[in-house]
Write a protein that holds these residues in place. Structure first.
Motif, PDB file in Angstrom:
ATOM      1  N   ARG A   1      82.457  86.925 -17.416  1.00 47.34           N
ATOM      2  CA  ARG A   1      83.837  86.500 -17.144  1.00 47.34           C
ATOM      3  C   ARG A   1      84.515  87.496 -16.202  1.00 47.34           C
ATOM      4  O   ARG A   1      85.264  88.360 -16.615  1.00 47.34           O
ATOM      5  CB  ARG A   1      84.607  86.353 -18.450  1.00 47.34           C
ATOM      6  N   ASN A   2      84.210  87.319 -14.945  1.00 46.93           N
ATOM      7  CA  ASN A   2      84.786  88.151 -13.897  1.00 46.93           C
ATOM      8  C   ASN A   2      85.482  87.201 -12.922  1.00 46.93           C
ATOM      9  O   ASN A   2      84.828  86.418 -12.227  1.00 46.93           O
ATOM     10  CB  ASN A   2      83.677  88.945 -13.195  1.00 46.93           C
ATOM     11  N   ARG A   3      86.805  87.243 -12.900  1.00 50.03           N
ATOM     12  CA  ARG A   3      87.586  86.289 -12.101  1.00 50.03           C
ATOM     13  C   ARG A   3      87.176  86.309 -10.626  1.00 50.03           C
ATOM     14  O   ARG A   3      87.020  85.258 -10.005  1.00 50.03           O
ATOM     15  CB  ARG A   3      89.082  86.569 -12.250  1.00 50.03           C
ATOM     16  N   ARG A   4      87.003  87.498 -10.066  1.00 45.30           N
ATOM     17  CA  ARG A   4      86.648  87.583  -8.645  1.00 45.30           C
ATOM     18  C   ARG A   4      85.297  86.931  -8.358  1.00 45.30           C
ATOM     19  O   ARG A   4      85.119  86.250  -7.344  1.00 45.30           O
ATOM     20  CB  ARG A   4      86.658  89.039  -8.177  1.00 45.30           C
TER      21      ARG A   4
ATOM     22  N   MET B   1      86.875  81.562 -17.366  1.00 47.44           N
ATOM     23  CA  MET B   1      87.286  82.883 -17.859  1.00 47.44           C
ATOM     24  C   MET B   1      87.276  82.953 -19.381  1.00 47.44           C
ATOM     25  O   MET B   1      87.202  84.045 -19.956  1.00 47.44           O
ATOM     26  CB  MET B   1      88.688  83.239 -17.328  1.00 47.44           C
TER      27      MET B   1
ATOM     28  N   VAL C   1      88.831  77.647 -13.274  1.00 48.10           N
ATOM     29  CA  VAL C   1      88.735  79.112 -13.318  1.00 48.10           C
ATOM     30  C   VAL C   1      89.132  79.611 -14.700  1.00 48.10           C
ATOM     31  O   VAL C   1      88.447  80.455 -15.295  1.00 48.10           O
ATOM     32  CB  VAL C   1      89.607  79.769 -12.220  1.00 48.10           C
ATOM     33  N   GLU C   2      90.212  79.078 -15.242  1.00 46.45           N
ATOM     34  CA  GLU C   2      90.657  79.498 -16.592  1.00 46.45           C
ATOM     35  C   GLU C   2      89.633  79.099 -17.647  1.00 46.45           C
ATOM     36  O   GLU C   2      89.372  79.860 -18.584  1.00 46.45           O
ATOM     37  CB  GLU C   2      92.033  78.911 -16.902  1.00 46.45           C
TER      38      GLU C   2
ATOM     39  N   GLU D   1      92.109  75.795 -10.369  1.00 50.88           N
ATOM     40  CA  GLU D   1      92.588  76.864 -11.250  1.00 50.88           C
ATOM     41  C   GLU D   1      92.282  76.583 -12.718  1.00 50.88           C
ATOM     42  O   GLU D   1      91.966  77.503 -13.471  1.00 50.88           O
ATOM     43  CB  GLU D   1      94.090  77.099 -11.041  1.00 50.88           C
TER      44      GLU D   1
ATOM     45  N   ILE E   1      83.849  84.554 -10.243  1.00 50.29           N
ATOM     46  CA  ILE E   1      84.010  83.117 -10.472  1.00 50.29           C
ATOM     47  C   ILE E   1      84.647  82.464  -9.249  1.00 50.29           C
ATOM     48  O   ILE E   1      84.168  81.447  -8.747  1.00 50.29           O
ATOM     49  CB  ILE E   1      84.851  82.866 -11.736  1.00 50.29           C
ATOM     50  N   GLU E   2      85.724  83.055  -8.766  1.00 44.89           N
ATOM     51  CA  GLU E   2      86.401  82.510  -7.584  1.00 44.89           C
ATOM     52  C   GLU E   2      85.490  82.553  -6.355  1.00 44.89           C
ATOM     53  O   GLU E   2      85.502  81.629  -5.535  1.00 44.89           O
ATOM     54  CB  GLU E   2      87.710  83.254  -7.338  1.00 44.89           C
TER      55      GLU E   2
END
Length: 196
Positions: free
Chosen positions: A97-100, A90, A86-87, A83, A102-103
């Motif tokens: 910077r797209n969380r989905r 982001m 991920v931050e 996590e 990146i994950e």
């Protein structure tokens, strides 16, 4: 009729690779050339996923930042991202910077490691090479999906990969040289050595 543009250097290219120097260099030296190593395939799969809904020029301009942010797309390293990573990603203005997405890249790295027991990501992706490739004269004749890209998408999703839809997988197959969708009059047609 052809959609070919003849450059100042006398070489024939599609319009998307005819003017922007970065796209022209990518087209002339990388796009459609065979990539068969795990890291190379993982990087291209990741970048194609990030490109979804955006222009390829945007991704290509950000590629150095993507490589830095994602440990040169080493799946062993990316699979350990948590996590905090991920931050960090982001807040990195150098990448998309797209969380989905990146994950999904982190998830796909772990799925890549799991595939090693089956021969690996590159072997799986290349196993969907079709018996023939298209011979487009115009941009409208270039397919955006194929039965093989649909099957590849299904196979990867079944192994836990994300952002690997049929259109994205067709773009991956083009980038890796698995199919040759260079326009028939392009100076790059057949240059991969995979297709005549």
């Amino acid at each position: 009729m052809s959609d070919i543009v003849i450059g100042e250097d006398g070489l024939a290219r599609p319009p998307w690779a005819a003017t922007d120097p970065l796209l022209r260099e990518y087209y002339d030296t990388e796009w459609g050339m065979p990539v068969r190593d795990e890291r190379g395939v993982f990087e291209r799969l990741s970048l194609e996923a990030f490109q979804s809904g955006l222009s390829w020029a945007t991704i290509l301009r950000k590629r150095p930042a993507f490589r830095s942010a994602f440990a040169e797309f080493d799946p062993d390293v990316v699979a350990t991202f948590g996590e905090d990573d991920v931050e960090r990603l982001m807040s990195d203005a150098g990448i998309v910077r797209n969380r989905r997405k990146i994950e999904a890249t982190i998830t796909n790295a772990a799925a890549t490691l799991a595939l090693r027991d089956e021969g690996g990501l590159a072997e799986l992706v290349w196993s969907f090479r079709p018996a023939t490739t298209s011979e487009p004269k115009t941009l409208t004749e270039i397919p955006t999906t194929s039965p093989e890209s649909v099957a590849l998408s299904r196979a990867l999703k079944g192994r836990g990969f994300r952002f690997v839809g049929p259109t994205t997988m067709h773009a991956l197959m083009e980038a890796l040289g698995i199919v040759d969708t260079h326009l028939v009059d392009s100076h790059r047609r057949g240059s991969s050595g995979i297709w005549d």
